[in-house]
Design an enzyme around this catalytic site. Structure first.
Site, PDB file in Angstrom:
ATOM      1  N   HIS A 161       0.830  -1.209   0.000  1.00 56.08           N
ATOM      2  CA  HIS A 161       0.000   0.000   0.000  1.00 56.08           C
ATOM      3  C   HIS A 161       0.863   1.257   0.000  1.00 56.08           C
ATOM      4  O   HIS A 161       0.675   2.157  -0.828  1.00 56.08           O
ATOM      5  CB  HIS A 161      -0.910  -0.008   1.225  1.00 56.08           C
ATOM      6  N   GLU A 162       1.814   1.304   0.926  1.00 59.15           N
ATOM      7  CA  GLU A 162       2.663   2.493   1.015  1.00 59.15           C
ATOM      8  C   GLU A 162       3.592   2.602  -0.185  1.00 59.15           C
ATOM      9  O   GLU A 162       3.953   3.707  -0.593  1.00 59.15           O
ATOM     10  CB  GLU A 162       3.474   2.459   2.315  1.00 59.15           C
TER      11      GLU A 162
ATOM     12  N   HIS B 230       1.800   4.634  -2.822  1.00 61.27           N
ATOM     13  CA  HIS B 230       1.921   6.077  -2.573  1.00 61.27           C
ATOM     14  C   HIS B 230       3.335   6.568  -2.908  1.00 61.27           C
ATOM     15  O   HIS B 230       3.512   7.623  -3.520  1.00 61.27           O
ATOM     16  CB  HIS B 230       1.630   6.383  -1.098  1.00 61.27           C
TER      17      HIS B 230
END
Length: 345
Positions: free
Chosen positions: A19-20, A23
């Site tokens: 997920h990170e 980003h």
């Protein structure tokens, strides 16, 4: 307990890092300076600077974050020119950075499902094809073999594993079952008496579905289709729950740990399947327009695009803080329900 804990940490660790990473990569792509990429929360255990980004592992291996320039998270000595800050980017670029995290979770779910379908396969329940027979049950005694496809029971057409199972339950109480079975292009007829399962009392023939594997391109196509179908199922379930039409069971950390442990005990492929489901759910739910989630931030950004005006950062941060508090309260409540469910089954 240890297996469940380790499985939970592995699932959360992979999901959070992916997920990170979404980003992070979109931030790099659009030139936003990333101060830190962290896995875990709390004090730092390990730090290594590479280029202008600090990579760290924190004490508590749950959660993670990326600190971007311009997000009011600067520490002493950190700075960036306006054009390299998150607020300095166009609305489209900020949208891509925010959506990158959920997108990577969904992407991982599709990749894992593709690997599963290509190299391990999945139980074929779209047809009523015999994969194997269970020793001592009626199907073995009458001579059903792998590859046989049941086409009708007592004259009623059978099109899938589910339709076969429901027809058996309906017809078995009436007496012996007349089966029509396709084998190598020929139709064979058998008479069989279903046998009740000792635990559930459900009438069974004693057959298992076959395991089918697909070529890579077909696996990818089916994985995307499966992700879409599951997304619609999640949305329908939440819609029905919101309007009181059906109950939805939410799982917190304890519930996820229990399910992760069960999946790990069933084997590597079962664990990969569970990891795919968790990432798909994480990606979809993170896009919901709730404060503190990526979807909440995207909602503010869409409002900015439509109106041409941005909500003052002070008010936006307060709204997200309130949303975060509500999320924590929900997690505590769901965790308590999980504990009660596991200790009082």
């Amino acid at each position: 307990m240890l297996v469940s804990l380790l499985s939970f940490l592995l699932v959360i660790g992979i999901s959070v890092v992916i997920h990170e990473l979404g980003h992070f990569l979109f931030s790099i792509k659009y030139g936003v300076k990333v101060y830190e990429f962290a896995f875990g929360m709390g004090p730092s255990l390990f730090q290594k600077r590479r280029g202008e980004t600090l990579y760290s592992v924190r004490v508590f291996p749950v959660g993670g974050f990326v600190r971007l320039a311009g997000m009011e998270e600067e520490q002493e000595g950190e700075s960036a020119p306006p054009e390299r800050t998150y607020p300095g980017k166009t609305p489209f670029q900020r949208f891509a950075i925010l959506a990158g995290g959920p997108f990577f979770n969904v992407l991982l779910a599709i990749v894992l499902t593709t690997v599963l379908l290509t190299f391990h396969g999945v139980l074929d329940i779209r047809t009523a094809t015999v994969g194997s027979t269970i020793s001592g049950f009626p199907a073995e005694r009458i001579g059903l073999v792998s590859g046989d496809r049941i086409v009708s029971i007592n004259g009623k057409p059978v099109t899938s594993w589910d339709s076969m199972s429901s027809t058996i339950r309906q017809e078995a109480p009436k007496g012996p079952l007349a089966l029509e079975v396709e084998r190598e292009g020929r139709i064979l007829r058998f008479t069989i008496q279903a046998e009740k399962d000792r635990q559930s009392g459900v009438p069974l023939l004693g057959i298992r579905p076959r395991q089918v594997r697909y070529p890579l391109h077909e696996s990818l196509f089916r994985s995307v289709g499966t992700a879409w179908e599951m997304t619609l199922s999640i949305l329908r379930g939440l819609w029905s729950w919101a309007f009181g039409r059906q109950n939805v069971e939410f799982a917190g950390p304890v519930g996820i740990a229990s399910m992760a442990g069960d999946a790990a005990r069933q084997g590597w492929w079962s664990f990969l399947s569970f990891l795919a489901v968790i990432n798909l759910n994480l990606g979809i739910l993170n896009l919901f327009p709730f404060p503190a989630l990526d979807g909440g931030r995207l909602s503010f950004l869409i409002g900015e695009i439509l109106t041409g005006r941005r909500l003052p950062p002070k008010w936006e941060n307060l709204i997200h803080l309130a949303g975060f508090a509500l999320l924590l309260a929900l997690i505590v409540y769901v965790t308590w329900k999980d504990i009660l469910r596991l200790t009082h089954p």
